[in-house]
Design a protein around this motif. Structure first.
Motif, mmCIF file in Angstrom:
data_model
loop_
_atom_site.group_PDB
_atom_site.id
_atom_site.type_symbol
_atom_site.label_atom_id
_atom_site.label_comp_id
_atom_site.label_asym_id
_atom_site.label_seq_id
_atom_site.Cartn_x
_atom_site.Cartn_y
_atom_site.Cartn_z
ATOM 1 N N TRP A 164 -30.670 -57.106 41.952
ATOM 2 C CA TRP A 164 -30.389 -58.627 42.291
ATOM 3 C C TRP A 164 -29.283 -58.852 43.298
ATOM 4 O O TRP A 164 -29.375 -59.692 44.133
ATOM 5 C CB TRP A 164 -30.091 -59.570 41.057
ATOM 6 C CG TRP A 164 -31.216 -59.773 40.094
ATOM 7 C CD1 TRP A 164 -31.487 -59.325 39.115
ATOM 8 C CD2 TRP A 164 -32.512 -60.910 40.597
ATOM 9 N NE1 TRP A 164 -32.699 -59.922 38.667
ATOM 10 C CE2 TRP A 164 -33.223 -60.896 39.499
ATOM 11 C CE3 TRP A 164 -32.522 -61.805 41.665
ATOM 12 C CZ2 TRP A 164 -34.304 -61.695 39.538
ATOM 13 C CZ3 TRP A 164 -33.570 -62.452 41.491
ATOM 14 C CH2 TRP A 164 -34.437 -62.497 40.551
ATOM 15 N N ALA A 165 -28.228 -57.824 43.400
ATOM 16 C CA ALA A 165 -26.906 -57.983 44.476
ATOM 17 C C ALA A 165 -27.454 -57.356 45.732
ATOM 18 O O ALA A 165 -27.149 -57.720 46.578
ATOM 19 C CB ALA A 165 -25.818 -57.283 43.437
ATOM 20 N N LEU A 166 -28.350 -56.209 45.297
ATOM 21 C CA LEU A 166 -28.609 -55.347 46.429
ATOM 22 C C LEU A 166 -29.474 -55.834 47.546
ATOM 23 O O LEU A 166 -29.676 -55.614 48.695
ATOM 24 C CB LEU A 166 -28.959 -53.717 46.216
ATOM 25 C CG LEU A 166 -27.752 -53.075 45.690
ATOM 26 C CD1 LEU A 166 -28.365 -51.556 45.228
ATOM 27 C CD2 LEU A 166 -26.549 -53.011 46.677
ATOM 28 N N VAL A 167 -30.824 -56.631 46.827
ATOM 29 C CA VAL A 167 -31.744 -57.105 47.785
ATOM 30 C C VAL A 167 -31.497 -58.036 48.690
ATOM 31 O O VAL A 167 -31.540 -58.074 49.877
ATOM 32 C CB VAL A 167 -32.884 -57.652 46.744
ATOM 33 C CG1 VAL A 167 -33.739 -58.476 47.577
ATOM 34 C CG2 VAL A 167 -33.526 -56.666 45.970
ATOM 35 N N PRO A 168 -30.486 -59.165 48.426
ATOM 36 C CA PRO A 168 -30.045 -59.999 49.435
ATOM 37 C C PRO A 168 -29.219 -59.222 50.626
ATOM 38 O O PRO A 168 -29.292 -59.656 51.677
ATOM 39 C CB PRO A 168 -29.128 -61.176 48.728
ATOM 40 C CG PRO A 168 -29.552 -61.013 47.528
ATOM 41 C CD PRO A 168 -29.907 -59.468 47.305
ATOM 42 N N VAL A 169 -28.317 -58.327 49.833
ATOM 43 C CA VAL A 169 -27.286 -57.443 51.018
ATOM 44 C C VAL A 169 -28.366 -56.791 51.943
ATOM 45 O O VAL A 169 -27.980 -56.591 53.330
ATOM 46 C CB VAL A 169 -26.396 -56.735 50.276
ATOM 47 C CG1 VAL A 169 -25.688 -55.687 51.231
ATOM 48 C CG2 VAL A 169 -25.701 -57.536 49.720
ATOM 49 N N ALA A 170 -29.425 -56.253 51.447
ATOM 50 C CA ALA A 170 -30.265 -55.339 52.145
ATOM 51 C C ALA A 170 -31.009 -56.254 53.274
ATOM 52 O O ALA A 170 -31.467 -55.991 54.506
ATOM 53 C CB ALA A 170 -31.150 -54.714 51.361
ATOM 54 N N GLY A 171 -31.496 -57.585 52.827
ATOM 55 C CA GLY A 171 -32.113 -58.343 53.895
ATOM 56 C C GLY A 171 -31.422 -58.803 54.804
ATOM 57 O O GLY A 171 -31.758 -58.907 56.077
ATOM 58 N N MET A 172 -30.076 -59.037 54.766
ATOM 59 C CA MET A 172 -29.134 -59.438 55.695
ATOM 60 C C MET A 172 -28.819 -58.342 56.773
ATOM 61 O O MET A 172 -28.643 -58.606 57.729
ATOM 62 C CB MET A 172 -27.701 -59.916 55.033
ATOM 63 C CG MET A 172 -27.868 -61.236 54.522
ATOM 64 S SD MET A 172 -28.396 -62.674 55.516
ATOM 65 C CE MET A 172 -26.919 -62.827 56.521
ATOM 66 N N LEU A 173 -28.788 -57.273 56.147
ATOM 67 C CA LEU A 173 -28.453 -55.937 56.939
ATOM 68 C C LEU A 173 -29.824 -55.898 57.821
ATOM 69 O O LEU A 173 -29.602 -55.478 58.985
ATOM 70 C CB LEU A 173 -28.499 -54.952 56.039
ATOM 71 C CG LEU A 173 -28.329 -53.319 57.039
ATOM 72 C CD1 LEU A 173 -26.773 -53.500 57.511
ATOM 73 C CD2 LEU A 173 -27.929 -52.173 55.918
#
Length: 55
Positions: free
Chosen positions: A6-15
């Motif tokens: 849940w934390a990594l999916v938004p970060v990966a999307g922004m990256l």
């Protein structure tokens, strides 16, 4: 889903979005005359603002 996911999916999307924005700028500025670079950068900034919802 795991809490980490849940934390990594938004970060990966922004990256991915940031990488795409940088690549768009690099491609747009390649072989562009210096007098046209300002217009290209303004257009890219306008698109980024529109995507982020500030316009």
């Amino acid at each position: 889903m795991d809490v980490t996911a849940w934390a990594l999916v938004p970060v990966a999307g922004m990256l991915v979005a940031a990488t795409a924005a940088v690549l768009i700028v690099v491609v747009a500025l390649t072989d562009t005359a210096s007098r046209d670079r300002v217009m290209v950068l303004r257009a890219v900034a306008e698109v980024i603002r529109a995507v982020r919802g500030r316009r």
